[in-house]
Design a protein around this motif. Sequence first.
Motif, PDB file in Angstrom:
ATOM      1  N   UNK B 226       0.812  -1.214   0.000  1.00 37.94           N
ATOM      2  CA  UNK B 226       0.000   0.000   0.000  1.00 37.94           C
ATOM      3  C   UNK B 226       0.852   1.275   0.000  1.00 37.94           C
ATOM      4  N   UNK B 227       0.191   2.340  -0.440  1.00 37.66           N
ATOM      5  CA  UNK B 227       0.745   3.682  -0.371  1.00 37.66           C
ATOM      6  C   UNK B 227      -0.104   4.441   0.640  1.00 37.66           C
ATOM      7  N   UNK B 228       0.560   5.239   1.491  1.00 41.43           N
ATOM      8  CA  UNK B 228      -0.206   6.056   2.430  1.00 41.43           C
ATOM      9  C   UNK B 228      -0.008   7.523   2.072  1.00 41.43           C
ATOM     10  N   UNK B 229      -1.125   8.194   1.759  1.00 40.80           N
ATOM     11  CA  UNK B 229      -1.049   9.598   1.378  1.00 40.80           C
ATOM     12  C   UNK B 229      -1.634  10.476   2.478  1.00 40.80           C
ATOM     13  N   UNK B 230      -1.029  11.636   2.688  1.00 36.12           N
ATOM     14  CA  UNK B 230      -1.584  12.595   3.630  1.00 36.12           C
ATOM     15  C   UNK B 230      -2.685  13.399   2.971  1.00 36.12           C
ATOM     16  N   UNK B 231      -3.008  14.547   3.572  1.00 38.72           N
ATOM     17  CA  UNK B 231      -4.060  15.385   3.010  1.00 38.72           C
ATOM     18  C   UNK B 231      -3.461  16.452   2.106  1.00 38.72           C
ATOM     19  N   UNK B 232      -2.141  16.601   2.133  1.00 37.17           N
ATOM     20  CA  UNK B 232      -1.493  17.675   1.391  1.00 37.17           C
ATOM     21  C   UNK B 232      -1.304  18.913   2.240  1.00 37.17           C
TER      22      UNK B 232
END
Lengths: 470, 434
Positions: B226-232
């Motif tokens: 998996x990739x974990x992305x923040x909110x930016x």
Amino acid sequence: MKINSPLEVYKYLPQTNCGECGEATCMAFGSHVIDRSLQLEDCTPLLEDKFKKKYLELSELMAPEIREVTIGVGERAATVGGDDVLYRHQLTFFDQPALAVDVWDTMSEAELVERVKFITDFKKFYVGRFLRMDMIAVRCTSGDPGTFRETVSKVMENTELPLILCSLDPEVLKAGLEVAGDNKPLLYAATKDNWQAVADLVLEHDVPTVLFAPDDLDTLKSLAGTFLEMGRQDLILDPGTNPQGTMLRESFENFIKLRRAGIKEGQRDIAFPLMSVPMTAYLTAGDEVSSSYWETVLASVFTVRYGDIMILHSIEPFALLPEMHIRDTIYTDPRTPVKVEPKVYEVGSPGKDAPVIVTTNFALTYYTVESDLASNGIDCYLLAADTDGLGVEAAVAGGQLTGQKINDEFKKVDFDFHEKTGHNTIILPGLAARLQGDLEDATGLNVMVGPQDSGQIPPWMEKNWPPKPK
Amino acid sequence: MAKKIKISELGSLFNGMDVESLEGVTIEGDIELEMDTAGGLDPQLAYMLGHETAQVAQHLINISRLLGYPVDQLFGAMAQAAVSGVTRPQELLRSKFEVGRMDDWKNPIQEVTLGATSADGGSRGSTVTLGGENALPYYFDSPMPHRNFVTMDVFDMAIGMAKAVKVNYEDVIESPAEWAKKVVKDFNADMVTIHLISTDPNIKDTSPKEAAETVADVLQAVDVPIVIGGSGNPEKDPEVLEKAAEVAEGERVLLASASLNLDYERIARAANQYGHAVLSWTQLEINAQKELNRKLMKQCDVKREDIIMDPTTAALGYGLDYAYTNMERIRLAGLNGDDELSFPMSSGTTNAWGARESWMVKSPLKEDSDWGPREYRGPIWEIVTGLTLALAGNDLFMMMHPGAVAVIKEITQSLHGSLERDTVDISNWVTAEV
Ligand code: B12
Ligand code: SF4
């Protein structure tokens, strides 16, 4: 192009700095010749007899690595080829690939005319101009020269677009040339089996031709060498476009091999424009939508990697739009910032109650906004603020678009709100919402924030314009 | 008045003549040629006559050329043929085509593996390895060791989506775990990206701890990497990603992203501490990409095998020209020896849905031709955007529409050479009934 520095060009120029070419010095002219923004012929002294030898030598040295081939006559004639580099950032690609859509000679007349008109008229506005399709490929599916001839004339009655006459039977091509011969159509195609007869037609009518040798670069090169021997320079090579599997990979490799040989290795005998036929997507099993999708995919692959002319079948807008856009993407000149003159433009004929709208001078942004407004009959003043050619979001993020800046831009052009408008209001793009307070402070005017996309301005105006008095 | 001459005399007149002496010559009136070829013209005479006129024509052409008239453009190859004389080979001139390989591509792209199986202390069923290329994608110079992969977007809250995308996720939009299962099972995703956008203080301000629970749920639900992305959000992302990295310890996730406008050091540290990889994200600027990669390696001790780059994706028609060339330059620089740029690349292909062509019902311009149904426009916009970047060197695609994912996989694997399909006879495509 065998030389690539202005100094080398300079050696061949008259070196008088006479200014006839519009440049201050011969050296300056040299650099424009190198980036192909000016042509040798713009130096008129060079065309004089005493420079003839140098002119001819220089022309030879400056010729693009990939030959240029022109198809058709008149305004919609198209030139393909002309590339000098393998990657667009090294200079730019020249001569956008020509997109041809097919018709065939077993269609009913009504269908044929409708299709031809659709292809001719299809257009999409983009950055100040319309993207369009370029050619019609007439395929002989009847096998009958007479039927083909009639179809070709019917097509010509209904379009100015250049034609590609498609049949591997020279008799059929001959019939097509009887009616289209004077319009410089492209012949498709000479192969290892029919090349003698096709060569007769090419020589007689002086028309460009495609050489077709599917999956066989040796034969393709042999054909090219043979036609060169006959003095033909206007050749286009089709190494075959296999639609799927490992054979597709092989086709992809062939395009790269040919272009590398032409540009990097200077192999002149194959340095011709390349044709791809994405419509082979229709030779695989699949419904209409998936074939159309796959054709678009193939067209994109070969637009990026070295196809100079394509034959397509689908006329679905969802295929045509991305095909025209990817071509524009790859062929747009990376050296020139695409911007418009920063100023206040008048859209329609704005009166005192017309809105004043802010956008940036990035060409894509400006033209998108301007056309959204004009096309919907919204008369207004439109400021293209000087952001050095950046779009709204990037300019706000980078600080090229600020409240103060927008105020200065209006001042610079003496835009007097009190005199020109009765509302003292400015409308900001939704993506510049955070400038609202600053802009109010800087101008002392009422500032409204519009929607995110300028396409939504018309419904937004209906709800919000004119501004309610406070 | 000028002396009248016969056309055949013209030839001998010009023969060997210096051009200067032609200054001031005007050719007045029409040149008329009357010939009666029907009445049995002697073939030999006809040939001679033809030869004579051709010679004259050639002189005239040469003169026009010297006068600066663009004859070559006008007559094209004809003038050429007239000058050189046409030879007609009786047989194909046999030749062999050869071309060299690229010898300046000496520097391989770094290999990066995402996901860890039980053998490596994780719980993934499979791993994904990117990079390792020695050439531009799908070039014959050197085999591409790994195919392209697709990671599909999952969000930790219901978000606005184009209609064509939304219809695929309506049943799972409230549950990231179910959503993740769906993209893997039904849509064949190689990986899943969980975007923790609700953590943005301007959205829901979800706490890092709560966000980490979502990550744990997704890791439970699927066994792909998996990739974990923040909110930016640059203030909030470092703490969110730290917490997420902690719950995902040992799973070798990709943390998205480290960028120059936030505290990239914290993200790098979290990756190092819990054994993850970092997505190094810059915005369409090759020098910024070099700078960030250098900082990650030198200043933050991130290992080469833990870096993937996202040089930013702009949609077709909205800056894809910048994105394409940026990626192509980065990849070429890497292959040519720039070790600050020789990493695998990832593209936020979903950005294609920002283009109005992909979601608007119809063109806002009356002058445009009909754009047709948008259900079909959106996916192809995502496909063409991704495909173009695949050709520039992109390895991993972050995507949303299941149809677009299927097509991107089909085309990239075809070009990669790993898909067998029936051979189609293309030699007679002209006559195909379609
Ligand atoms: C291409 C691009 C670039 C190109 C710029 C090319 C150019 N000529 O503008 C380059 C590479 C130079 C670039 C640089 C940067 N970029 Co940039 N870039 C983009 C990208 C990919 C596309 C932008 C674009 O062209 N959009 C199309 C145009 C037509 O849109 P537009 O100008 O906004 O116009 C539309 C609307 O605003 C509206 N509209 C316009 N005028 C008006 C007027 C009214 C009244 C109304 C109602 C509406 C309206 O309608 C228009 C048509 O839809 C976006 C990401 C994306 N959105 O896909 C990022 C993006 C804009 N960039 C971003 C950033 C941060 C930057 C940089 C600061 C990066 C950096 N750290 O260096 C720099 C800034 C450079 C600078 N200012 O010095 C961010 C902005 C984040 C933010 N919201 O603050 C974005 C959103 C990427 C991201 N997700 O982070 N960028
Ligand atoms: S016209 Fe020719 S000679 Fe004159 S300045 Fe330009 S390049 Fe030099």
